[in-house]
Write an enzyme that holds these catalytic residues in place. Structure first.
Site, short mmCIF file in Angstrom:
data_model
loop_
_atom_site.label_atom_id
_atom_site.label_comp_id
_atom_site.label_asym_id
_atom_site.label_seq_id
_atom_site.Cartn_x
_atom_site.Cartn_y
_atom_site.Cartn_z
N ARG A 114 0.88 -1.18 0.00
CA ARG A 114 0.00 0.00 0.00
C ARG A 114 0.91 1.22 0.00
NH1 ARG A 114 -5.39 1.50 3.40
NH2 ARG A 114 -6.15 -0.05 1.92
N HIS A 141 -7.45 0.57 -6.41
CA HIS A 141 -7.65 -0.29 -5.22
C HIS A 141 -8.31 -1.59 -5.72
CE1 HIS A 141 -7.89 -1.42 -1.17
NE2 HIS A 141 -8.75 -0.56 -0.68
N GLN A 144 -10.14 -4.17 -3.39
CA GLN A 144 -11.43 -3.64 -2.94
C GLN A 144 -12.50 -3.93 -4.00
OE1 GLN A 144 -12.17 -1.73 0.05
NE2 GLN A 144 -14.19 -2.32 -0.67
N ASP A 235 -17.46 6.95 -1.58
CA ASP A 235 -16.19 6.88 -0.83
C ASP A 235 -15.90 8.28 -0.31
OD1 ASP A 235 -13.66 6.13 0.12
OD2 ASP A 235 -12.70 6.16 -1.85
N CYS A 275 -16.48 1.54 0.67
CA CYS A 275 -15.29 0.74 0.99
C CYS A 275 -14.89 0.87 2.45
CB CYS A 275 -14.13 1.13 0.08
SG CYS A 275 -13.74 2.88 0.15
N ARG A 303 -13.74 -8.77 1.82
CA ARG A 303 -12.32 -8.56 1.53
C ARG A 303 -11.53 -9.82 1.86
NH1 ARG A 303 -10.34 -3.39 1.49
NH2 ARG A 303 -8.57 -4.49 0.59
N1 NVA Z 1 -10.12 6.49 -1.52
C1 NVA Z 1 -9.75 6.15 -0.17
C2 NVA Z 1 -9.96 4.70 0.05
C3 NVA Z 1 -9.59 4.21 1.43
C4 NVA Z 1 -9.81 2.75 1.61
C5 NVA Z 1 -8.30 6.54 0.06
O1 NVA Z 1 -7.47 6.32 -0.84
O2 NVA Z 1 -8.00 7.07 1.13
N1 CP Z 2 -11.37 -0.24 2.44
C1 CP Z 2 -10.09 -0.26 2.84
O1 CP Z 2 -9.15 -0.48 2.08
O2 CP Z 2 -9.95 -0.04 4.18
P1 CP Z 2 -8.57 0.14 4.96
O3 CP Z 2 -8.01 1.48 4.54
O4 CP Z 2 -8.96 0.10 6.40
O5 CP Z 2 -7.64 -0.96 4.57
#
Ligand code: NVA
Ligand code: CP
Length: 318
Positions: A114, A141, A144, A235, A275, A303
């Site tokens: 990540r 993502h 997801q 989101d 998500c 997930r």
């Molecule tokens: N779009 C959000 C998703 C978090 C799971 C982010 O990138 O922070």
């Molecule tokens: N939806 C998701 O990726 O959540 P986290 O940021 O908690 O991993």
């Protein structure tokens, strides 16, 4: 215990040793086969033993669901994870990615990463000799999106011809939904404010790979995206790394809150997806998250199941 058909097993084995950097990395039939395996794993109809294989987790951003679901998925598959937080490895002191990736490839069997830039993820893939999985970048993502379409399939029993409306920021989640939806024959309608649209090259790519008759629509009118949809998704307005734009975004997105009024334009049996983490009162009301329309906690649980299927396929544990 149910056996997986030869056809599905052959499709899944074609994923062995590969990466999952983008939702567009897999073919339609490979995604369908993964969702099939995930359903079997969720029902307890199938056991897979990865025999002590190790997944390294390199997370430079916060995470609850992705981190824990990968940890639990590996534990359930008889493997384990090692936490390679860049703050406590030599990466944080400037050791080159090229060296880190080659060293980690000697210890681990796969990496889930990540980070901010997709290019960095691609560099890991270039320098690693083991599968690399996108656990979220600023661009995509993909894990997801697998769970999201799995959740839609659970709700409706099929995917082709269904319509998913996504209301909000044209971000990483929106990008992966468009690409994965296109490959699964799900119409994806993105409704976002001017200036916050998904990247044009991702929209083009989604249109290019979409199954025949599948619509990828971009609109600045939230009502147009939600009208008649089977699933409505949103989101956060400011993703990780964009926190300083929170104020500007609250203004730009004020007509894009998923509330009962907007949801009433969807089909009466529509489901709501997010998500998570969610900001109640911003992109979604608390009323909707807590309503019977909401599948967000099933979605979060899923997930685990789709990532178990993914790990089993990439690590060749079938
Ligand atoms: N779009 C959000 C998703 C978090 C799971 C982010 O990138 O922070
Ligand atoms: N939806 C998701 O990726 O959540 P986290 O940021 O908690 O991993």
């Amino acid at each position: 215990m149910a056996e997986i058909s030869h056809g599905v097993a052959a499709v899944l084995s074609s994923l062995k040793g590969g990466d999952f950097l983008s939702s567009s990395d897999f073919k339609s039939e490979q995604i369908v086969a993964l969702l099939d395996l995930a359903a079997q794993l969720k029902k307890g109809d199938r056991r897979i033993d990865l025999g002590n294989r190790v997944l390294g987790l390199i997370f430079t951003k916060a995470s609850t669901r992705t981190r824990v679901s990968f940890q639990v998925a590996m534990a359930r598959l008889g493997g384990q994870t090692v936490d390679l937080n860049p703050k406590v490895t030599q990466l944080g002191r400037g050791e080159p990615l090229e060296d880190t990736a080659r060293v980690l490839s000697r210890f681990c069997d796969a990496l889930a990463i990540r980070t901010y830039s997709q290019e960095e993820l691609e560099d890991y893939s270039k320098w690693s000799s083991i599968p690399v999985i996108n656990a979220l970048t600023d661009l995509e993502h993909p894990c997801q999106a697998l769970a999201d379409f799995f959740t839609m399939h659970e709700a409706f029993g099929s995917l082709e011809g269904q319509t998913l409306a996504y209301v909000g920021d044209g971000n990483n989640v929106a990008h992966s939904l468009m690409l994965c939806g296109a490959l699964l024959g799900v119409n994806v309608r993105i409704g976002c404010p001017k200036g916050f649209e998904p990247l044009p090259n991702i929209v083009e790519k989604a249109k290019e790979i979409a199954l025949d008759g599948t619509q990828i629509l971009l609109t600045n009118d939230p009502l147009e995206s939600v009208s008649g949809a089977n699933a409505v998704y949103t989101d956060v307005w400011a993703s990780m790394g964009k926190e300083e734009e929170q104020g500007i975004r609250e203004k730009a997105f004020e007509d894009f809150c998923l509330n009962m009024k907007l949801l009433s334009a969807a089909r009466p049996d529509a489901i709501v997806l997010h998500c998570l983490p969610a900001h109640r009162g911003e992109e979604i009301t608390a009323e909707i998250i807590e309503s019977d329309f909401s599948r967000v906690f099933d979605q979060a649980e899923n997930r685990l199941h789709v990532q178990q299927a993914l790990l089993a396929a990439l690590l060749g544990g079938l």
